[in-house]
Scaffold this motif. Structure first.
Motif, PDB file in Angstrom:
ATOM      1  N   VAL A 190       0.839  -1.194   0.000  1.00 22.52           N
ATOM      2  CA  VAL A 190       0.000   0.000   0.000  1.00 22.52           C
ATOM      3  C   VAL A 190       0.875   1.245   0.000  1.00 22.52           C
ATOM      4  CG1 VAL A 190      -1.726   1.299   1.272  1.00 22.52           C
ATOM      5  CG2 VAL A 190      -1.831  -1.171   1.230  1.00 22.52           C
ATOM      6  N   ALA A 228      -2.514   9.037  16.798  1.00 21.08           N
ATOM      7  CA  ALA A 228      -3.452   9.236  15.694  1.00 21.08           C
ATOM      8  C   ALA A 228      -2.777   9.473  14.348  1.00 21.08           C
ATOM      9  CB  ALA A 228      -4.381  10.405  16.012  1.00 21.08           C
ATOM     10  N   SER A 255      -1.554   7.619  12.018  1.00 20.97           N
ATOM     11  CA  SER A 255      -2.028   6.807  10.895  1.00 20.97           C
ATOM     12  C   SER A 255      -3.397   7.274  10.414  1.00 20.97           C
ATOM     13  CB  SER A 255      -2.115   5.338  11.290  1.00 20.97           C
ATOM     14  OG  SER A 255      -0.852   4.869  11.640  1.00 20.97           O
ATOM     15  N   LEU A 256      -4.169   7.812  11.344  1.00 16.69           N
ATOM     16  CA  LEU A 256      -5.472   8.363  11.011  1.00 16.69           C
ATOM     17  C   LEU A 256      -5.303   9.511  10.013  1.00 16.69           C
ATOM     18  CD1 LEU A 256      -8.418   8.084  12.052  1.00 16.69           C
ATOM     19  CD2 LEU A 256      -7.907   9.901  13.637  1.00 16.69           C
ATOM     20  N   PHE A 260      -2.747   9.933   8.141  1.00 16.29           N
ATOM     21  CA  PHE A 260      -2.199   9.372   6.911  1.00 16.29           C
ATOM     22  C   PHE A 260      -3.342   8.908   5.993  1.00 16.29           C
ATOM     23  CE2 PHE A 260      -0.328   5.795   4.511  1.00 16.29           C
ATOM     24  CZ  PHE A 260       0.623   6.508   3.830  1.00 16.29           C
ATOM     25  N   GLY A 261      -4.333   8.235   6.594  1.00 15.10           N
ATOM     26  CA  GLY A 261      -5.496   7.815   5.815  1.00 15.10           C
ATOM     27  C   GLY A 261      -6.215   8.995   5.189  1.00 15.10           C
ATOM     28  N   VAL A 315      -4.287  10.327   2.227  1.00 20.61           N
ATOM     29  CA  VAL A 315      -4.463   9.517   1.018  1.00 20.61           C
ATOM     30  C   VAL A 315      -5.784   9.869   0.348  1.00 20.61           C
ATOM     31  CG1 VAL A 315      -4.799   7.170   0.164  1.00 20.61           C
ATOM     32  CG2 VAL A 315      -3.061   7.616   1.891  1.00 20.61           C
ATOM     33  N   ILE A 316      -6.854   9.968   1.152  1.00 17.72           N
ATOM     34  CA  ILE A 316      -8.173  10.279   0.602  1.00 17.72           C
ATOM     35  C   ILE A 316      -8.152  11.635  -0.105  1.00 17.72           C
ATOM     36  CG2 ILE A 316     -10.579  10.755   1.206  1.00 17.72           C
ATOM     37  CD1 ILE A 316     -10.248   8.754   3.522  1.00 17.72           C
ATOM     38  N   ILE A 322      -6.107  11.634  -3.373  1.00 16.05           N
ATOM     39  CA  ILE A 322      -6.767  10.947  -4.481  1.00 16.05           C
ATOM     40  C   ILE A 322      -7.880  11.809  -5.065  1.00 16.05           C
ATOM     41  CG2 ILE A 322      -8.403   9.069  -4.929  1.00 16.05           C
ATOM     42  CD1 ILE A 322      -5.583   8.231  -5.208  1.00 16.05           C
TER      43      ILE A 322
END
Lengths: 322, 286
Positions: free
Chosen positions: A241, A279, A281-282, A284-285, A288-289, A292
């Motif tokens: 990923v 938090a 990684s939160l 990071f998500g 990514v969103i 995109i």
């Protein structure tokens, strides 16, 4: 030479000098951070060869990383061979695996190829977890590098740097050659490429092998650096990923896109994990969103077109929404 | 003994089928590979867990809440997020789903920590025997019955209702559906909502049968992939065949080779099916 070529050459030169002088910061933690960035630069750039240029979105490239790491561990620990032998062997082993697996799997297109490669990586992880020679889930130790701590950090940094330069150089040469044009033709329209006389099976398989080769090299350096590897981490889906997100964030199908993505995402992640221990990684998500939705063509597209700001984002959304 | 393994496999396979129905619908209609599917199953499981722990609501009853909440969540995510990139390459939606997965998993991790939890219902261990050899856990049998019921409901919605017709029309031809007056954005959102609602139902049943944790989603997504691929897209029967096939393979596989091999067997089958019959066991040849 055209001014643009000169500009690019000067840019590469400056980048290389900066990267080469980086260990002078004399802080082992920072040097290790630099090594990590370079590793992901290799992984994302290698993914770019099959995913970006050939248009086959591999979701199992981590399998080459794992194979590189385990080849190195087994050759050095069980075979008593030096790293100088294990390093190229790791790349070749991964490339060979790419050919074997690529011949059947590259017949699939789109989602099916993505899922198949994901399946291959997961099956390989499960296999390594059960094999005797890999010592299963317990993991396997590698011989330690016989250098002072400081020089160890230097060694791994420069090995990773050399691997990254090698990857980018090979991709650049590939793009100049007929081979590179074949891959892009396959990405744009495989049937047309086939009718134009390109042996698509050979070209696709070669691209997959090339991608696997460099990913395997990175796995080799990583294994030697860690001195201990387990199947879980070196075959993790999360790693795949990350390399894909970096390539897409930077700009896939562009030579320096993945490098740019690797540097920026690693720096952002590091910054986030410093400030938000739990938090990060939160965020990071969320990153990514957002990336995109607003820049599906990658940040490098925005930079090279000199299009910044809301208008560019809105245009992207208008193009892709229903 | 053999019969017991067969029944264990079938019961587990039913749950796998329910996990995959939603994924198959979303994939088939909108060409979205929902990598975050397992995370939605996890959310459904936690809805059940909290309703049981805090309010004492029976897990089977909480099915209505988990399906409802996840339907709304799914509708919102499709309508206000995925719809904005839906016409970009399929690969872009795939990565978007990855972003959603990372976000949901870590949100759950921050909110609920990585602890493994279990819904402890009084009737959890109830079972009955048929003859001497076969023991059937009652809860699993009830769960299996619900799986069949929910699948039938899905079948009904897709084939017998106006909504189902809109979904199938949109899936066949986006522009054509729009021309005859289908609100495509709304239909897509409803489809995603239905798929995620089914994931919520699977989550509830999962929470009744197995321990749950915020990180459980990844492996469930992978298993749903295996099921969807084995069964093939484009038919309601696909996920059911695929789910039962995976359940049986795992059950017999771990009996013969040991349970550490069950992932290896599952993913090897996935790759083989893709190579030999990319459209699934039911689908025609390419």
């Amino acid at each position: 030479m055209k001014t643009k070529t000169i500009k690019i050459l000067v840019g590469c030169g400056i980048g290389l000098v900066l990267a080469g002088a980086f260990p002078l910061v004399d802080n082992n933690f920072v040097i290790r951070f630099g090594t990590d960035i370079l590793m992901f630069a290799v992984l994302a750039s290698a993914w770019n060869i099959i995913g970006g240029y050939t248009g086959y979105a591999s979701f199992g490239n981590v399998v080459f990383f794992g194979i590189g790491a385990y080849t190195t561990a087994i050759l050095m620990e069980k075979g008593g061979l030096p790293f100088a032998v294990a390093y190229p062997a790791a790349g070749l082993g991964a490339a060979l695996f790419a050919v074997i697996i690529g011949l059947p799997v590259l017949r699939l297109r789109g989602h099916y190829f993505a899922i198949a490669t994901l399946g291959v990586a997961e099956a390989m992880k499960a296999l390594v977890q059960n094999l005797e020679i890999t010592e299963g889930n317990a993991g396997i130790y590698l011989p330690m590098l016989d250098l002072s701590v400081r020089h160890q950090y230097w060694f791994f940094y420069y090995m990773m740097l050399a691997t990254a330069v090698l990857t980018l150089l090979a991709t650049h040469l590939m793009l100049k050659a007929k081979f590179g044009y074949s891959l892009i033709a396959i990405r744009e329209n495989e049937q047309a490429a086939d009718s134009a006389g390109i042996n698509t099976t050979v070209a696709k398989t070669a691209a997959f092998a090339m991608s696997g080769f460099f990913t395997g090299l990175a796995g080799s350096v990583y294994a030697y650096q860690q001195a201990f590897i387990q199947p879980g981490p070196v075959f993790s889906v999360g790693m795949t990923v990350k390399m894909i997100v970096m390539a897409v964030f930077g700009g896939m199908g562009r030579l320096f896109g993945p490098l740019f993505g690797a540097v920026s995402i690693e720096v952002i992640s590091e910054f986030l994990s410093d400030y938000f221990l739990v938090a990060h990684s939160l965020f990071f998500g969320a990153l990514v969103i957002l990336a995109i939705v607003f820049t599906p063509k990658g940040v490098i597209d925005m930079v090279t077109r000199r299009r910044f700001g809301i208008a560019y984002f809105l245009q992207n959304i208008r193009e892709h929404r229903i | 003994m053999l019969l017991q393994i067969l029944i264990n496999g079938l019961l587990k396979g039913g749950l796998y089928a329910l996990m995959a129905i939603g994924m198959s619908l979303i994939w088939g209609v909108m060409d979205i590979i929902n990598i975050a599917h397992g995370s939605f199953i996890m959310l459904g499981a936690f809805v059940t867990y909290w309703l049981f722990t805090l309010l004492g609501i029976d897990p089977f009853l909480s099915l209505f809440f988990s399906v409802g909440l996840l339907f709304i969540l799914g509708y919102g995510i499709q309508r206000y997020l995925i719809n904005y990139v839906i016409r970009a390459s399929a690969f872009i939606t795939l990565i978007l789903a990855f972003g959603i997965e990372i976000f949901i998993n870590n949100l759950a991790l921050v909110a609920w920590t990585a602890d493994v939890r279990k819904v402890e219902v009084a009737y959890g261990a109830a079972n009955f025997s048929i003859g001497h050899w076969v023991t059937i856990p009652t809860v699993r049998l009830v769960a299996f019955g619900l799986v069949i019921l929910i699948s039938l409901l899905f079948f009904f919605i897709l084939n017998r209702t106006h909504l189902g017709r809109s979904i199938r029309a949109t899936s066949q031809d986006l522009d054509g559906a729009r021309l005859v007056g289908v609100d495509v954005a709304h239909t897509y959102a409803l489809t995603f909502g239905l798929g995620i609602g089914a994931a919520g139902a699977a989550g509830t049943l999962w929470a009744i049968l197995f321990p749950i944790s915020p990180m459980m989603g990844g492996i469930l997504t992978l298993r749903s992939f295996v099921v969807v691929i084995i069964g093939g897209l484009g038919s309601m029967l696909g996920p059911i065949i695929g789910g039962l096939a995976l359940g049986l393979t795992e059950s017999f596989g771990s009996n013969w080779f040991g349970s550490t091999y069950s992932d290896l067997i599952g993913f090897t089958i996935l790759v083989l099916v893709l190579i030999i019959r990319p459209k699934g066991i039911l689908g025609g040849t390419d």
